[in-house]
Design a protein around this motif. Structure first.
Motif: not given
Ligand code: FES
Ligand code: FES
Lengths: 157, 739
Positions: A40, A42, B272, B667-668
């Motif tokens: 990810c 993130q 994303e 989108p995450s």
């Protein structure tokens, strides 16, 4: 910039590191250690979990520069030569590995848990692994693997 | 006594029915398994994609000048640089490799950059100037057919009608409903990625994470304007798939950059971009009417189903056929009227995801069965059992179900399981809301729900569905050793283990190597439709049989023989193409025909605790019973059931790509949530092994059925706890609290 960092016990150096690069990018693309994963980037999935000075972190959230003069231990540094760490061994045996993309992060997270809590209860295992996403297994066999590794470590200790 | 092929096998460890370790397991736990995103090549550059910010717009102009000036940029490409046909698609070639004069969804690729660092590539992307004339997007699947056509033939990709029995049948008890299914994402963890390496002669080698090498190869070659043999694909490590890698993502793009620059080109999406880079599960709106007599026997089912295919067709046609043909579920119904439409809109393209059309239908028909039970004052399991199909039943397509269909048994198995106890003391970790400390048990209500589902296994409707396997046998270091080569994609499910097990059992050889999967061998077919164990497993088994025939010849009637003596320096090398029995297209007016190869069934019981004040749900237990025909690898079978059930749980209570006017709002992994280990409850699983006589070893596809019944069982349990109708998945807290 130049980054000096100890990775899996070895002193490493990387040049031309761009300011915005993450520790994850440094490991994967500059130091040839792609074991930590990039699911990810993130901080949400835990697939990039590594030890930074003995504390598990998401390598995607740590700037490469922050690792300067520190010690990093990745999934590649857990086995001793041919001998898998008990956590790694248990993951294979219990069927906790399907696609395996979550595995490096989970192995490090479980390794850290068993260092801190040798005989974790199920709720403790769940809590410790809550930051690691797996899309394939439904987690049941991951729990089994951690229980198995804990019992082996206990027997071996 | 003469030697027969059967004499040549001896039992060795790790054959079928056992659960040996995966051959790639050690590499995976050590972090040494090479996934597509891990690849590296001397002198390689990085590719990046400019995507449309608009769901629907005309492209007025594209200006690359500033992007080309960025130091470190090697190439900036648009559709004008696509040397072959700028179109691809699994069933209809309707999707441009790079947009021409119009973009039809947010995230559609418009231009590519190749640069020496991923960051350089991103900077250059920002300097590409695209002028758009923004158009009003078509976003409503129910009205899309009558709106502005997005493609030349209009907005209906496919309509499948099913007409069976009396179309005017009437019944004493009638229940109706309108149901909605949100857009689910496969959310495989390994992002789309690959490495394209140009050769000296204008061809290219692509190392890629995909579900079907040969169908990628064909599409890439057409787009590049190259003959097939100049485009060679090798499977690299795949981090999960679930349908999301059936369509092309960066395959052509990386090859275009590599061929243009002469440099190996790597592309890796971030999370994303991954949400924009692959198709999703079709959102659906489903209208159902069930008619039954007073005993609960179904008299008729009528359904109108809309599936949102988004901007491009992908596999919408096949998804429509599944939703229609499986639309009444695993029940005996004499009178059926189904219409299913798959339409184009300006929403993100939708295609394959585990369960493939059967998931959407099952949420609706199982919700209806619960409504029917309520209307009749019957137990929800009883009403299902009264109507449960069995071997010999006739599908709404007229197809006779000619192997085990233990629907009633599966339901009984989950029903008879002991109930999880109510928590003895308050442990926050067991509460809905968990350690966020939202309740200590006040307002928490327990509910139990059931569901059962049906899925077709393998490719349907007359598709020539086959796989190719090559098996070699020789003596290495004084020991017999075999290898198996196919182009069938290992995506995590464990096909590599199954192939080893089959070879061990068939040849009695313990040492079995699985060669890298590539296009150097014939088609292996898609890793989808729960088909690889069946079809590629069948091919490997057939190749082993051919090897045994050769051994018999070699033995010339001598028995017993020692394999090592017999083989000497000989190498036996056999390649076999294997296909399952043929299916047929369904009639376009009546939907009648033997469309499917095999049917798979699973049933779930869900137990939930719902905080009815906050709308938070904790799934306490999720139990499953499934018939798998024959468990070639029991551990892997359980893994599929657990993982599939988890994805069904995700659809039930959390997973949805949220759209506003065609734009993706989440989108995450921060905003698109998938189940964590805290969300997934313990499962008790019963596996039945009722062999299908038509299938190799009697296997029945395993991967998809558990995803189908898990969702409606959980929603039924939430309904039982709350008394709410809950006609849409995922169920959100506000659906429960009504705020
Ligand atoms: S890649 Fe770092 S948390 Fe997901
Ligand atoms: S094994 Fe695939 S994500 Fe965990």
């Amino acid at each position: 910039m130049r980054v000096n960092v100890t990775v899996n016990g070895e002193q490493r150096q990387a040049d031309d590191v761009w300011e915005g690069e993450s520790l994850l990018f440094l490991l994967r693309e500059r130091l040839g250690l792609p074991g930590s994963k990039n699911a990810c980037e993130q901080g949400e999935c835990g697939s990039c979990t590594v030890y930074l000075d003995d504390v598990p972190v998401c390598a995607c959230l740590v700037a490469a520069g922050q690792a300067e003069d520190r010690e990093v231990r990745t999934v590649e540094g857990l086995a001793r030569g041919d001998r898998l760490d008990p956590v790694q061994e248990a993951f294979v045996e219990a069927g906790a590995v399907q696609c395996g993309f979550c595995t490096p992060g989970l192995v490090v997270a479980a390794h850290d848990l068993l260092d801190r809590v040798p005989k974790p209860s199920d709720p403790e295992i769940r809590e410790a692994l809550a930051g690691n996403l797996c899309r394939c297994t439904g987690y049941e066999k991951i729990l089994e693997a951690v229980r198995l590794a804990a019992s082996r470590k206990e027997a071996g200790a | 006594m003469s030697l027969t092929p059967a004499d040549l096998t001896s039992a060795v460890a790790g054959g079928i029915g056992a659960s040996p370790q995966r051959p790639d397991g050690n590499l995976k736990v050590r972090g040494e398994f090479a996934y597509a995103s891990d690849l590296w090549h001397e002198d390689m550059i990085w590719g990046a994609t400019l995507r449309s910010p608009h769901p629907y717009a005309r492209i007025v102009s594209v200006d690359l000048t500033e992007a080309l000036k960025v130091p470190g940029v090697h190439a900036v490409l648009t559709h004008e640089d696509v040397p072959g046909q700028n179109r691809y698609g699994l069933e209809h070639r309707d999707q441009p490799v790079l947009a021409e004069d119009v973009v039809r969804y947010q995230g559609e690729p418009v231009a590519l950059v190749g640069a020496d660092h991923p960051e350089t590539a991103l900077r250059a992307l920002k300097r590409i100037k695209v002028e758009y004339d923004v158009l009003t997007p078509v976003v409503d699947m129910e009205t899309a057919a009558d709106e502005r056509p997005l493609h030349p033939a209009g907005n209906v990709v496919r309509h499948v009608p099913i007409r069976r029995g009396d179309q005017r049948a009437e019944a004493e008890v009638v229940v109706t409903g309108r149901y909605e299914v949100g857009m689910q994402d496969q959310a495989f963890l390994g992002p789309e990625s690959g490495l394209a390496v140009p050769d000296e002669e204008g061809g290219v080698d692509l190392y890629i994470a995909t579900q079907w090498l040969h169908v990628d190869q064909a599409q890439v070659a057409v787009a590049l304007g190259l003959p097939l043999e100049r485009v060679r694909l090798t499977l690299s490590g795949v981090g999960g798939a679930f349908g999301g890698r059936e369509d092309l993502s960066m395959q052509v793009h990386a090859c275009l950059l590599a061929l243009r620059t002469g440099k190996p080109t790597k592309m890796v999406y971030n999370r994303e971009e991954s949400f924009y880079g692959h198709v999703h599960r079709h959102p659906a709106v489903l209208y159902y009417e069930h008619g039954a007599d007073r005993t609960g026997r179904l008299v008729y089912v009528k359904a109108r189903i809309f599936l949102d295919g988004g901007a491009y067709a992908s596999s919408t046609s096949a998804v429509v056929a599944n939703a229609a043909t499986l639309g009444v579920g695993p029940y005996d119904v004499d009178n059926v009227t189904v219409d299913c439409w798959g339409v184009y809109t300006n929403n993100p393209p939708c295609g394959a995801m585990r369960g493939f059309g059967a998931v959407q239908a099952a949420f609706a028909y199982e919700s209806q069965m619960d409504r029917l039970a309520e209307a009749l004052g019957m137990d929800p399991v009883d009403v299902r059992i009264v109507n449960a199909m069995s071997e010999g039943s006739v599908m709404p397509t007229g197809q006779v179900v000619d192997s085990a269909a233990p629907v009633a048994q599966l339901l009984k198995l989950v029903k008879d399981k002991p109930m999880p106890p109510l928590p003895a003391a308050v442990d926050l970790r067991d509460m809905p809301g968990g350690v966020s400390n939202t309740t200590h048990g006040e307002g928490v209500v327990r509910g139990v729900g059931y569901a059962v589902g049906i899925k077709n296994i393998c490719f349907s409707e007359g598709f020539d569905d086959y796989s190719t396997a090559r098996v070699r046998l020789q003596v290495i270091n004084g020991e017999p050793a075999a290898s198996a080569h196919t182009a069938a994609a290992e995506v995590g499910q464990g096909l590599v283990t199954i192939m080893q097990q089959i070879v061990r059992t068939e040849l009695g050889v313990e040492r079995v190597t699985i060669l890298p999967m590539d296009t150097g061998i014939g088609n292996g077919g898609s890793t989808s439709a729960s088909r690889q164990t069946y079809v590629t497993g069948g091919a490997v088994r057939a190749a082993c049989a051919a090897v045994r025939e050769k051994l018999v010849k070699l033995a010339g009637g001598r028995a017993p023989v020692d394999l090592v003596d017999l083989l000497g320096d000989d190498v036996i090398d056999e390649t076999v193409e294997w296909r399952h029995r043929a299916t047929e297209r369904i009639d376009p007016v009546t939907g009648q025909g033997n469309a499917h190869v095999q049917y798979g069934f699973a049933a779930h019981r869900a137990v939930v605790d719902v905080d009815v004040e906050l709308g938070l749900v904790k799934v306490v237990e999720l139990d499953c019973a499934q018939d798998v025909g024959k468990a070639l690898n029991p551990q892997a079978v359980l893994g599929q059931i657990q993982g599939g059930s988890a994805q069904g749980l995700g659809l039930a209570v959390m997973e949805e790509i949220q759209l506003a006017d065609g734009k993706v709002r989440n989108p995450s992994f921060t905003d698109y949530l998938i189940p964590t280990v805290l969300d997934m409850p313990p499962m008790s699983i019963d596996v039945l092994e009722l062999a299908d006589p038509h299938a190799p070893y009697g296997v029945r596809g395993v991967g998809e059925p558990p995803t189908i019944s898990s969702t409606p069982a959980i929603v039924a349990a939430i309904r039982a706890a709350t008394g709410l109708a809950l006609t849409r998945v995922p169920v959100r807290p506000e659906h429960i609290t009504g705020t």
